[in-house]
Each structure stands twice: as C-alpha cells, then as structure tokens.
Motif scaffolding. Sequence first.
Motif, PDB file in Angstrom:
ATOM      1  N   LEU A  29      53.494  23.480  45.574  1.00 18.72           N
ATOM      2  CA  LEU A  29      53.996  23.795  46.909  1.00 18.72           C
ATOM      3  C   LEU A  29      53.088  23.326  48.044  1.00 18.72           C
ATOM      4  CD1 LEU A  29      55.316  27.377  46.139  1.00 18.72           C
ATOM      5  CD2 LEU A  29      56.713  25.487  47.000  1.00 18.72           C
ATOM      6  N   LEU A  30      51.791  23.240  47.816  1.00 21.21           N
ATOM      7  CA  LEU A  30      50.897  22.873  48.910  1.00 21.21           C
ATOM      8  C   LEU A  30      51.101  21.412  49.317  1.00 21.21           C
ATOM      9  CD1 LEU A  30      47.449  24.534  48.084  1.00 21.21           C
ATOM     10  CD2 LEU A  30      49.146  25.238  49.790  1.00 21.21           C
ATOM     11  N   PRO A  31      51.229  21.143  50.613  1.00 21.71           N
ATOM     12  CA  PRO A  31      51.346  19.753  51.072  1.00 21.71           C
ATOM     13  C   PRO A  31      50.047  18.988  50.844  1.00 21.71           C
ATOM     14  CG  PRO A  31      52.019  21.327  52.781  1.00 21.71           C
ATOM     15  CD  PRO A  31      51.327  22.113  51.714  1.00 21.71           C
ATOM     16  N   GLN A  32      50.128  17.687  50.925  1.00 23.68           N
ATOM     17  CA  GLN A  32      48.948  16.838  50.778  1.00 23.68           C
ATOM     18  C   GLN A  32      47.917  17.195  51.846  1.00 23.68           C
ATOM     19  OE1 GLN A  32      49.823  12.677  50.864  1.00 23.68           O
ATOM     20  NE2 GLN A  32      47.781  12.044  50.289  1.00 23.68           N
ATOM     21  N   GLY A  33      46.665  17.255  51.435  1.00 24.31           N
ATOM     22  CA  GLY A  33      45.585  17.574  52.362  1.00 24.31           C
ATOM     23  C   GLY A  33      45.118  19.009  52.276  1.00 24.31           C
ATOM     24  N   TYR A  34      45.880  19.861  51.543  1.00 21.09           N
ATOM     25  CA  TYR A  34      45.503  21.255  51.342  1.00 21.09           C
ATOM     26  C   TYR A  34      45.246  21.480  49.848  1.00 21.09           C
ATOM     27  CZ  TYR A  34      47.816  21.663  55.879  1.00 21.09           C
ATOM     28  OH  TYR A  34      48.198  21.485  57.177  1.00 21.09           O
ATOM     29  N   ARG A 199      62.722  25.566  40.732  1.00 20.32           N
ATOM     30  CA  ARG A 199      63.960  24.812  40.491  1.00 20.32           C
ATOM     31  C   ARG A 199      65.195  25.552  41.028  1.00 20.32           C
ATOM     32  NH1 ARG A 199      63.208  20.306  37.786  1.00 20.32           N
ATOM     33  NH2 ARG A 199      61.361  20.098  36.471  1.00 20.32           N
ATOM     34  N   PRO A 200      65.374  26.828  40.697  1.00 15.55           N
ATOM     35  CA  PRO A 200      66.536  27.527  41.255  1.00 15.55           C
ATOM     36  C   PRO A 200      66.471  27.650  42.773  1.00 15.55           C
ATOM     37  CG  PRO A 200      65.141  29.032  39.992  1.00 15.55           C
ATOM     38  CD  PRO A 200      64.678  27.658  39.690  1.00 15.55           C
ATOM     39  N   LEU A 201      65.286  27.758  43.331  1.00 16.19           N
ATOM     40  CA  LEU A 201      65.133  27.816  44.783  1.00 16.19           C
ATOM     41  C   LEU A 201      65.648  26.539  45.428  1.00 16.19           C
ATOM     42  CD1 LEU A 201      63.716  29.422  47.207  1.00 16.19           C
ATOM     43  CD2 LEU A 201      61.793  27.897  46.798  1.00 16.19           C
ATOM     44  N   LEU A 202      65.256  25.422  44.886  1.00 15.57           N
ATOM     45  CA  LEU A 202      65.668  24.126  45.421  1.00 15.57           C
ATOM     46  C   LEU A 202      67.183  23.945  45.294  1.00 15.57           C
ATOM     47  CD1 LEU A 202      64.172  21.669  46.640  1.00 15.57           C
ATOM     48  CD2 LEU A 202      64.198  20.664  44.352  1.00 15.57           C
ATOM     49  N   ALA A 203      67.726  24.282  44.131  1.00 11.45           N
ATOM     50  CA  ALA A 203      69.165  24.134  43.915  1.00 11.45           C
ATOM     51  C   ALA A 203      69.961  25.057  44.826  1.00 11.45           C
ATOM     52  CB  ALA A 203      69.493  24.418  42.448  1.00 11.45           C
ATOM     53  N   ALA A 204      69.491  26.283  44.992  1.00  7.44           N
ATOM     54  CA  ALA A 204      70.226  27.248  45.809  1.00  7.44           C
ATOM     55  C   ALA A 204      70.246  26.846  47.272  1.00  7.44           C
ATOM     56  CB  ALA A 204      69.607  28.639  45.653  1.00  7.44           C
ATOM     57  N   ASN A 205      69.124  26.374  47.786  1.00  9.55           N
ATOM     58  CA  ASN A 205      69.071  26.016  49.207  1.00  9.55           C
ATOM     59  C   ASN A 205      69.848  24.743  49.523  1.00  9.55           C
ATOM     60  OD1 ASN A 205      67.603  28.064  50.683  1.00  9.55           O
ATOM     61  ND2 ASN A 205      65.823  27.507  49.453  1.00  9.55           N
ATOM     62  N   ASP A 228      46.290  26.010  59.504  1.00 14.17           N
ATOM     63  CA  ASP A 228      46.593  25.204  60.686  1.00 14.17           C
ATOM     64  C   ASP A 228      46.449  25.983  61.988  1.00 14.17           C
ATOM     65  OD1 ASP A 228      47.152  23.096  59.033  1.00 14.17           O
ATOM     66  OD2 ASP A 228      49.332  23.244  59.221  1.00 14.17           O
ATOM     67  N   GLY A 229      46.422  27.307  61.891  1.00 14.30           N
ATOM     68  CA  GLY A 229      46.327  28.133  63.086  1.00 14.30           C
ATOM     69  C   GLY A 229      47.644  28.357  63.799  1.00 14.30           C
ATOM     70  N   GLN A 230      48.775  28.003  63.152  1.00 10.19           N
ATOM     71  CA  GLN A 230      50.093  28.229  63.741  1.00 10.19           C
ATOM     72  C   GLN A 230      51.150  28.197  62.644  1.00 10.19           C
ATOM     73  OE1 GLN A 230      50.941  25.074  66.492  1.00 10.19           O
ATOM     74  NE2 GLN A 230      50.592  23.470  64.990  1.00 10.19           N
ATOM     75  N   PRO A 231      52.247  28.964  62.823  1.00  9.37           N
ATOM     76  CA  PRO A 231      53.276  29.005  61.783  1.00  9.37           C
ATOM     77  C   PRO A 231      53.967  27.655  61.616  1.00  9.37           C
ATOM     78  CG  PRO A 231      53.510  30.848  63.311  1.00  9.37           C
ATOM     79  CD  PRO A 231      52.528  29.896  63.924  1.00  9.37           C
ATOM     80  N   ALA A 232      54.099  27.220  60.369  1.00 11.37           N
ATOM     81  CA  ALA A 232      54.846  25.994  60.085  1.00 11.37           C
ATOM     82  C   ALA A 232      56.339  26.303  60.086  1.00 11.37           C
ATOM     83  CB  ALA A 232      54.431  25.443  58.724  1.00 11.37           C
ATOM     84  N   PRO A 233      57.199  25.366  60.503  1.00 14.22           N
ATOM     85  CA  PRO A 233      58.651  25.576  60.386  1.00 14.22           C
ATOM     86  C   PRO A 233      59.027  25.759  58.917  1.00 14.22           C
ATOM     87  CG  PRO A 233      58.144  23.686  61.784  1.00 14.22           C
ATOM     88  CD  PRO A 233      56.867  24.069  61.123  1.00 14.22           C
ATOM     89  N   LEU A 234      59.886  26.734  58.629  1.00 14.00           N
ATOM     90  CA  LEU A 234      60.233  27.050  57.243  1.00 14.00           C
ATOM     91  C   LEU A 234      61.296  26.135  56.646  1.00 14.00           C
ATOM     92  CD1 LEU A 234      60.263  30.929  56.931  1.00 14.00           C
ATOM     93  CD2 LEU A 234      59.322  29.338  55.255  1.00 14.00           C
ATOM     94  N   GLU A 235      62.193  25.616  57.453  1.00 13.84           N
ATOM     95  CA  GLU A 235      63.333  24.868  56.910  1.00 13.84           C
ATOM     96  C   GLU A 235      62.914  23.714  56.002  1.00 13.84           C
ATOM     97  OE1 GLU A 235      67.500  22.692  58.280  1.00 13.84           O
ATOM     98  OE2 GLU A 235      66.193  23.586  59.786  1.00 13.84           O
ATOM     99  N   GLY A 240      62.414  21.712  50.276  1.00 16.31           N
ATOM    100  CA  GLY A 240      61.507  21.038  49.353  1.00 16.31           C
ATOM    101  C   GLY A 240      61.080  19.662  49.816  1.00 16.31           C
ATOM    102  N   ASP A 241      61.120  19.417  51.134  1.00 18.08           N
ATOM    103  CA  ASP A 241      60.845  18.070  51.648  1.00 18.08           C
ATOM    104  C   ASP A 241      59.535  17.503  51.125  1.00 18.08           C
ATOM    105  OD1 ASP A 241      63.191  18.189  53.015  1.00 18.08           O
ATOM    106  OD2 ASP A 241      62.317  18.283  55.024  1.00 18.08           O
ATOM    107  N   HIS A 242      58.487  18.326  51.065  1.00 19.46           N
ATOM    108  CA  HIS A 242      57.179  17.785  50.657  1.00 19.46           C
ATOM    109  C   HIS A 242      56.828  18.109  49.207  1.00 19.46           C
ATOM    110  CE1 HIS A 242      55.982  21.930  51.834  1.00 19.46           C
ATOM    111  NE2 HIS A 242      55.107  21.787  50.867  1.00 19.46           N
ATOM    112  N   TRP A 243      57.622  18.975  48.542  1.00 18.92           N
ATOM    113  CA  TRP A 243      57.194  19.406  47.217  1.00 18.92           C
ATOM    114  C   TRP A 243      58.186  19.119  46.087  1.00 18.92           C
ATOM    115  CZ3 TRP A 243      60.351  23.011  44.924  1.00 18.92           C
ATOM    116  CH2 TRP A 243      61.087  23.859  45.747  1.00 18.92           C
ATOM    117  N   LYS A 244      59.439  18.812  46.373  1.00 21.13           N
ATOM    118  CA  LYS A 244      60.400  18.662  45.290  1.00 21.13           C
ATOM    119  C   LYS A 244      60.049  17.480  44.369  1.00 21.13           C
ATOM    120  CE  LYS A 244      63.744  16.277  48.285  1.00 21.13           C
ATOM    121  NZ  LYS A 244      65.098  16.391  48.873  1.00 21.13           N
ATOM    122  N   SER A 245      59.413  16.451  44.898  1.00 21.39           N
ATOM    123  CA  SER A 245      59.049  15.303  44.067  1.00 21.39           C
ATOM    124  C   SER A 245      57.913  15.640  43.102  1.00 21.39           C
ATOM    125  CB  SER A 245      58.635  14.122  44.956  1.00 21.39           C
ATOM    126  OG  SER A 245      57.476  14.441  45.712  1.00 21.39           O
TER     127      SER A 245
END
Length: 250
Positions: A29-34, A199-205, A228-235, A240-245
């Motif tokens: 789940l963590l994006p690149q750089g974290y 997997r079910p999270l990705l399919a459901a959304n 980051d010091g600020q809330p990231a957008p959840l959508e 799974g934009d950064h993690w499904k792959s």
Amino acid sequence: MAVEYAPKGLIGLLTPQANTTVEPEYYILLPQGYAHINGRLMSGKPTIEERLVDYVDKLDHACDQFANAPIKAVAVGCTGASYLVGRERESRVLAEIERQRGVPAFTAATAVVASLRQLGARRIALASPYPAGLTEASKGYWESQGFTVSRIASAPMDHTQFHPIYSMKADTAGGLLHELAADDTDAILMLGTGMPTLRPLLAANASSRVPVLSCMLCLAWMGVSLADGQPAPLEPWLKGDHWKSRLPQG
C-alpha cells in the motif's frame, strides 16, 4: 533526516505478534518513496481479548523497538485493542506516546475514523472477521466516534487453523461485501488488520456505489498523510492507483 529507501518518510509499524497480513499489505500500500520498519506487539495472555488489552498496556514499551530510527509516525496495526479499551483510553495512550516520542501515533481504528470523516460518511456497514463479542465491541467503538452502524456481516471462523482470523483468505472478505452491497450506507468497512482485504477492496471499489475501505488501507493512508503533514486525497487510494500493480498475481 531521510533514509535511503524512504526519502519521503519512514513509518514505525507495530504488528500483533502472530499477524501475517499487516506487513505485506503495508508494503504493497505504501507509495514509492515511503517505507516502514516493523516491531511486534507481544503478550503471553491466554485469550485474544486479554492479549489485545495487554498490547495497549505495553504500547509505549513496544515503541522502544524503533530506538532512534528517524520515523515520522508510529502506526499501530491493530483495531481490536481499540474496541476493548475504548476511545478515551486509546486517545490518552496515543497522546502520551506522541508526547514522549515526539512523533504522532495512531491506531488502525483512529485512521479509519479520519478516513470516514474525510469521506463525510456517517452510516457504515461492517464486514467482520471477529468472534461475536469482539464484533459487538467494535460496533460500540464506532458509535462512540459518532457513526451509525447500519449492518454487519460476519465471516465464519475456522478454529482448526493456526489462527482463525490470520488464516482467512481474501475470498472470505469478498463474500462479506456481497452481503452488505445492498444496504443503504455511506461506506462499507472491512474490519481488522489480519483478514486479507486488498483484492476484494480493489474489486469492490470498481463497482460499488459507496466507498469500500479496509483498516489496512486507512492505516497506510494515515501514515503517509502524517509523513507529508497533510491529509492525502482518499479516492486514488481506494481505486488502487499507486498500489494495484504491486498486488501478487494469481
């Protein structure tokens, strides 16, 4: 201070002692750089309920495992303990860790609360991997945070395995979502950090009319937001934009 594999932020992650899901899902789940470093919540108590409360009693000591690593937050990869000790004690313990360690501390449960509030959700449906008593405690916790629990679907537990929750398959979580899909809610939440959910999270959304969250997704989202010091957008996280792959194939 940055480290080689975490130029954007290093997160200290505490995982229940026999949990086999938190670390691999957090890595995905963590994006690149974290990145995260892991410590274990340990207890010799005989029942799951006693162990969960013991984790809270020893939470500050568990943070000693991170020593002087330059972490930006402490993430507690457990929700069951929050339900049993309650919102007020949870808040006090986390505030004391922050005071002593100089970094914010949060649980999977408080991360879920922050996520639901960003989404504006008030009525939630729960997909639970827990035994009945812990599921009921969970309902009380979410209601204490101002949410209405509209419906609950519970997974069957296989007590022949090494652990009835940590040995669950992702298909079990997916089946629970089908039971909740028709309910009139603002969001559906897959409880726990031990039941595999990605997997079910990705399919459901991809098809759900309301957002579907998991405690692990919220735990990773919160860690990145604090780094980051600020809330990231959840959508983008829900899609799974950064993690499904990064999900294993097969």
